[in-house]
Design a protein around this motif. Structure first.
Motif, PDB file in Angstrom:
ATOM      1  N   SER A  68      16.206  15.778  43.017  1.00 45.59           N
ATOM      2  CA  SER A  68      15.142  15.225  43.731  1.00 45.59           C
ATOM      3  C   SER A  68      14.410  16.496  44.176  1.00 45.59           C
ATOM      4  CB  SER A  68      15.375  14.427  44.781  1.00 45.59           C
ATOM      5  OG  SER A  68      15.871  13.162  44.201  1.00 45.59           O
ATOM      6  N   ILE A  69      15.089  17.480  44.912  1.00 44.61           N
ATOM      7  CA  ILE A  69      14.229  18.571  45.421  1.00 44.61           C
ATOM      8  C   ILE A  69      13.626  19.617  44.412  1.00 44.61           C
ATOM      9  CG2 ILE A  69      14.736  20.653  46.695  1.00 44.61           C
ATOM     10  CD1 ILE A  69      16.647  18.862  48.369  1.00 44.61           C
ATOM     11  N   ALA A  70      14.552  19.819  43.199  1.00 47.28           N
ATOM     12  CA  ALA A  70      14.014  20.565  42.322  1.00 47.28           C
ATOM     13  C   ALA A  70      12.770  19.863  41.491  1.00 47.28           C
ATOM     14  CB  ALA A  70      15.067  20.879  41.177  1.00 47.28           C
ATOM     15  N   ALA A  71      12.747  18.609  41.335  1.00 49.02           N
ATOM     16  CA  ALA A  71      11.642  17.865  40.890  1.00 49.02           C
ATOM     17  C   ALA A  71      10.412  17.983  41.697  1.00 49.02           C
ATOM     18  CB  ALA A  71      11.996  16.335  40.533  1.00 49.02           C
ATOM     19  N   ALA A  72      10.687  17.944  43.075  1.00 52.70           N
ATOM     20  CA  ALA A  72       9.644  17.991  43.809  1.00 52.70           C
ATOM     21  C   ALA A  72       8.976  19.469  43.875  1.00 52.70           C
ATOM     22  CB  ALA A  72      10.042  17.733  45.494  1.00 52.70           C
ATOM     23  N   ASP A  73       9.805  20.469  43.724  1.00 54.60           N
ATOM     24  CA  ASP A  73       9.386  21.770  43.390  1.00 54.60           C
ATOM     25  C   ASP A  73       8.463  21.903  42.280  1.00 54.60           C
ATOM     26  OD1 ASP A  73      10.015  23.650  45.515  1.00 54.60           O
ATOM     27  OD2 ASP A  73      11.960  24.110  44.794  1.00 54.60           O
ATOM     28  N   GLY A  74       8.900  21.367  41.213  1.00 56.24           N
ATOM     29  CA  GLY A  74       8.245  21.259  40.157  1.00 56.24           C
ATOM     30  C   GLY A  74       6.716  20.504  40.248  1.00 56.24           C
ATOM     31  N   ARG A  75       6.753  19.310  40.893  1.00 51.88           N
ATOM     32  CA  ARG A  75       5.528  18.711  41.143  1.00 51.88           C
ATOM     33  C   ARG A  75       4.687  19.482  42.083  1.00 51.88           C
ATOM     34  NH1 ARG A  75       9.003  14.390  41.661  1.00 51.88           N
ATOM     35  NH2 ARG A  75       9.163  14.460  43.787  1.00 51.88           N
ATOM     36  N   ILE A  76       5.152  20.237  43.171  1.00 48.68           N
ATOM     37  CA  ILE A  76       4.425  21.022  44.206  1.00 48.68           C
ATOM     38  C   ILE A  76       3.708  22.163  43.244  1.00 48.68           C
ATOM     39  CG2 ILE A  76       4.431  22.935  45.864  1.00 48.68           C
ATOM     40  CD1 ILE A  76       6.714  21.182  47.020  1.00 48.68           C
TER      41      ILE A  76
ATOM     42  N   TRP B  89      -5.415  25.080  44.756  1.00 50.57           N
ATOM     43  CA  TRP B  89      -5.087  25.383  46.267  1.00 50.57           C
ATOM     44  C   TRP B  89      -3.606  25.410  46.293  1.00 50.57           C
ATOM     45  CZ3 TRP B  89      -8.642  24.908  49.859  1.00 50.57           C
ATOM     46  CH2 TRP B  89     -10.005  24.276  49.239  1.00 50.57           C
ATOM     47  N   MET B  90      -3.211  26.152  47.654  1.00 52.25           N
ATOM     48  CA  MET B  90      -1.898  26.343  47.564  1.00 52.25           C
ATOM     49  C   MET B  90      -1.370  25.394  48.886  1.00 52.25           C
ATOM     50  SD  MET B  90      -0.681  28.570  45.430  1.00 52.25           S
ATOM     51  CE  MET B  90       0.694  29.060  46.020  1.00 52.25           C
ATOM     52  N   PHE B  91      -0.125  24.771  48.697  1.00 47.13           N
ATOM     53  CA  PHE B  91       0.496  24.131  49.892  1.00 47.13           C
ATOM     54  C   PHE B  91       0.893  25.268  51.126  1.00 47.13           C
ATOM     55  CE2 PHE B  91       1.162  20.863  46.671  1.00 47.13           C
ATOM     56  CZ  PHE B  91       0.521  19.686  47.504  1.00 47.13           C
ATOM     57  N   ARG B  92       0.955  24.824  52.245  1.00 50.33           N
ATOM     58  CA  ARG B  92       1.428  25.884  53.398  1.00 50.33           C
ATOM     59  C   ARG B  92       2.894  25.666  53.402  1.00 50.33           C
ATOM     60  NH1 ARG B  92      -3.579  24.252  56.751  1.00 50.33           N
ATOM     61  NH2 ARG B  92      -4.633  26.082  56.541  1.00 50.33           N
ATOM     62  N   ALA B  93       3.684  26.640  53.804  1.00 48.42           N
ATOM     63  CA  ALA B  93       5.036  26.640  53.936  1.00 48.42           C
ATOM     64  C   ALA B  93       5.720  25.312  54.387  1.00 48.42           C
ATOM     65  CB  ALA B  93       5.531  28.007  54.390  1.00 48.42           C
ATOM     66  N   TYR B  94       5.096  25.007  55.329  1.00 51.22           N
ATOM     67  CA  TYR B  94       5.565  23.708  56.272  1.00 51.22           C
ATOM     68  C   TYR B  94       5.351  22.629  55.428  1.00 51.22           C
ATOM     69  CZ  TYR B  94       1.237  22.280  57.985  1.00 51.22           C
ATOM     70  OH  TYR B  94      -0.195  21.839  57.738  1.00 51.22           O
ATOM     71  N   GLN B  95       4.239  22.518  54.564  1.00 44.50           N
ATOM     72  CA  GLN B  95       4.107  21.268  53.708  1.00 44.50           C
ATOM     73  C   GLN B  95       4.986  21.414  52.296  1.00 44.50           C
ATOM     74  OE1 GLN B  95      -0.093  22.587  53.125  1.00 44.50           O
ATOM     75  NE2 GLN B  95      -0.878  20.610  54.086  1.00 44.50           N
ATOM     76  N   ARG B  96       5.399  22.528  51.908  1.00 47.28           N
ATOM     77  CA  ARG B  96       6.473  22.658  50.786  1.00 47.28           C
ATOM     78  C   ARG B  96       7.532  22.024  51.232  1.00 47.28           C
ATOM     79  NH1 ARG B  96       4.321  25.785  46.659  1.00 47.28           N
ATOM     80  NH2 ARG B  96       6.549  26.100  45.811  1.00 47.28           N
ATOM     81  N   GLU B  97       8.025  22.506  52.548  1.00 44.30           N
ATOM     82  CA  GLU B  97       9.343  22.039  52.976  1.00 44.30           C
ATOM     83  C   GLU B  97       9.417  20.607  53.405  1.00 44.30           C
ATOM     84  OE1 GLU B  97      12.170  23.844  53.208  1.00 44.30           O
ATOM     85  OE2 GLU B  97      11.264  25.244  52.124  1.00 44.30           O
TER      86      GLU B  97
END
Length: 126
Positions: free
Chosen positions: A87-95, A104-112
């Motif tokens: 799930s975390i790897a899939a979220a990384d892919g979606r990000i 646009w780039m997500f902020r670090a806290y948003q990625r986490e």
């Protein structure tokens, strides 16, 4: 030393049950551990979600309890960890996909936060 048995259930929860009568003080310690993990009463024990099990186990061990499991529980927890990692790897892919598409780039806290939410069934954000 009192012993608490943990068993995997088909509903995805883990079932915690004292092996024998605990007495007033030990039962209070057991209930405190269950509450720390957001557990709920189920039959003659309590159910805890896998992602909160560590809270209960750490509290129980700190209070001197022995915690036991069986092979099926170990296998269920290993499956849960694999699913969480997927799930975390899939979220990384979606990000990455969203960032590439939008520019646009997500902020670090948003990625986490996105990865944290992806590894859970639900969450209440305040």
């Amino acid at each position: 030393m009192h012993s608490i048995r943990i068993e995997a259930q088909r509903n995805g929860y883990l079932f915690l049950k004292p092996e024998k009568f605990l007495g007033v003080e030990s039962f209070a310690d057991y209930l405190r551990a269950i509450r720390l993990a957001g557990g709920r009463k189920a039959g003659n024990g309590h159910e805890v979600r896998p992602e909160l099990l560590a809270n209960a186990v750490n509290s129980l061990k700190r209070d001197g309890f022995e915690v036991t499991t069986n092979r099926a529980t170990h296998e269920a927890l290993a499956r849960y960890v694999r699913e969480m990692r997927r799930s975390i790897a899939a979220a990384d892919g979606r990000i990455n996909e969203i960032e590439a598409r939008s520019g646009w780039m997500f902020r670090a806290y948003q990625r986490e936060g996105i990865k944290w939410l992806a590894a859970r069934r639900g969450a209440l954000l305040g």
